[in-house]
Design an enzyme around this catalytic site. Structure first.
Site, PDB file in Angstrom:
ATOM      1  N   THR A 195       0.860  -1.215   0.137  1.00 48.22           N
ATOM      2  CA  THR A 195      -0.010   0.023  -0.069  1.00 48.22           C
ATOM      3  C   THR A 195       0.946   1.265  -0.202  1.00 48.22           C
ATOM      4  OG1 THR A 195      -0.354   0.013   2.381  1.00 48.22           O
ATOM      5  CG2 THR A 195      -1.955  -1.034   1.169  1.00 48.22           C
ATOM      6  N   TYR A 229       1.292  12.610   6.107  1.00 52.78           N
ATOM      7  CA  TYR A 229       2.453  11.798   5.355  1.00 52.78           C
ATOM      8  C   TYR A 229       3.574  12.740   4.681  1.00 52.78           C
ATOM      9  CZ  TYR A 229       0.135   7.529   6.078  1.00 52.78           C
ATOM     10  OH  TYR A 229      -0.671   6.128   6.343  1.00 52.78           O
ATOM     11  N   VAL A 240      -3.401   5.757   0.715  1.00 49.04           N
ATOM     12  CA  VAL A 240      -4.717   5.326   0.765  1.00 49.04           C
ATOM     13  C   VAL A 240      -4.874   3.745   0.922  1.00 49.04           C
ATOM     14  CG1 VAL A 240      -5.875   7.369  -0.368  1.00 49.04           C
ATOM     15  CG2 VAL A 240      -4.939   5.484  -1.850  1.00 49.04           C
ATOM     16  N   HIS A 241      -4.296   3.206   1.952  1.00 49.23           N
ATOM     17  CA  HIS A 241      -4.139   1.950   2.369  1.00 49.23           C
ATOM     18  C   HIS A 241      -5.391   1.011   2.159  1.00 49.23           C
ATOM     19  CE1 HIS A 241      -0.596   2.854   4.610  1.00 49.23           C
ATOM     20  NE2 HIS A 241      -1.398   3.627   5.165  1.00 49.23           N
ATOM     21  N   ASP A 242      -6.450   1.382   2.669  1.00 53.60           N
ATOM     22  CA  ASP A 242      -7.598   0.602   2.547  1.00 53.60           C
ATOM     23  C   ASP A 242      -8.391   0.589   1.294  1.00 53.60           C
ATOM     24  OD1 ASP A 242      -7.428  -0.124   5.217  1.00 53.60           O
ATOM     25  OD2 ASP A 242      -8.633   1.646   6.044  1.00 53.60           O
TER      26      ASP A 242
END
Length: 317
Positions: A195, A229, A240-242
């Site tokens: 990610t 970040y 935007v990991h998810d």
């Protein structure tokens, strides 16, 4: 058409993931369940309702779930990343949803949706895995209705909340171990290692903001997250990991996976919450007596530009 249930703790990147599902015409969003995590349960539930309201999704049932881990108290929330309200202190930019929470809890809602589904369903947990562990323990018969579980969590080589552990897994390692090690449902783990490589830059965010009112609202929500970040990674952009995990849930094969036995460290100490992927050969594992362990598909690579374009094209619609 991909039938989805989202289990979430919004969270800015969770908001992007929910938005991605809502904006995708090939998704049948059956329900959203909430869990403690980035902020407390009352706030994650309110945030989930508001993101759905942004997309006019009054039809999607929402149920609140676990407000704490299975065993030990949650050490702390992620307000330093997601703000006091979980959405960068800008949750009030989102409309209130007329339809409140369902008259049941998260586990009961998921079980009901799975039992009544005509086709197998993909579950997308993008917060601590407490609700999923409880679902599989209390309703083992629903396993056959699960197409796969696509999890955002863990770090094979890195951590974020500690040197070795990622926040979602670290928040409830016992639940994570039950889901990743003890259960037998097809599972994809999308870790930090990948990610972080899918980070979107300022130009990407500018394009999203210019796409329309919803895109502009999402970019406004991410402002404080983007600043975090910028300070910590030295970039103008955001991770935007998810949303990356959601992209794989919607478009299977968008991410490249390799299959490994995994474990989760649950003992107290600096390694608590670490996901351990055994990347040795099957022969080496057999010689050490661990061959035959349950294996999980771990996302290790992708066409990064294709992932970013997939996200932007859906969220801009």
């Amino acid at each position: 058409m991909t039938a989805l249930i989202i289990d979430t703790d919004p969270g800015v990147d969770d908001a992007f993931a929910i938005a991605l599902a809502c904006a995708s015409p090939d998704v049948d969003l059956l329900g959203v369940t909430t869990v403690f995590g980035n902020v407390g349960l009352a706030m994650t539930t309110r945030n989930a309702l508001r993101v759905l309201a942004l997309y006019g999704r009054e039809d999607v049932p929402v149920a609140a779930g676990a407000d704490r881990p299975l065993v030990y108290p949650h050490p702390h929330r992620a307000r330093y990343v997601h703000g006091e309200d979980g959405l960068g202190n800008r949750a009030d930019l989102l409309p209130e949803r007329a339809t409140g929470v369902a008259g049941t809890d998260a586990v009961a809602l998921m079980a009901s949706l799975l039992e009544s589904a005509a086709e197998p369903v993909t579950i997308v947990p993008i917060g601590p895995l407490t609700n999923i562990a409880l679902l599989l323990a209390a309703h083992p018969a629903v396993r056959g209705k699960i197409e796969r579980v696509v999890i955002m969590g863990g770090g094979v080589g890195i951590g974020n909340v500690t040197a070795a552990a990622e926040f979602n897994i670290w928040s409830d390692p016992e639940a994570a171990r039950r889901v990743l090690v003890e259960e037998d449902v097809p599972t994809v783990l999308v870790p930090l290692d990948l990610t972080h490589r899918c980070t979107v830059d300022g130009a990407w965010l500018d394009r999203l903001a210019a796409s329309g009112p919803r895109g502009r609202t999402l970019v406004e929500l991410i402002a404080a997250y983007r600043e975090f970040y910028s300070r910590n990674l030295g970039i103008d952009g955001s991770v935007v990991h998810d949303a990356v995990a959601m992209a794989e849930a919607i478009s299977p094969g968008l991410l490249v996976t390799e299959t490994y036995p995994v474990d989760v460290e649950c003992a107290p100490g600096p390694a608590r919450g670490t996901v351990i992927a055994d990347r040795r050969s099957a022969i080496a594992r057999d010689r050490s007596g661990v061959d035959g362990s349950r294996e999980v598909a771990v996302a290790v690579d992708a066409d990064l530009d294709a992932v970013r374009e997939f996200l932007l094209s859906r969220l801009s619609s």
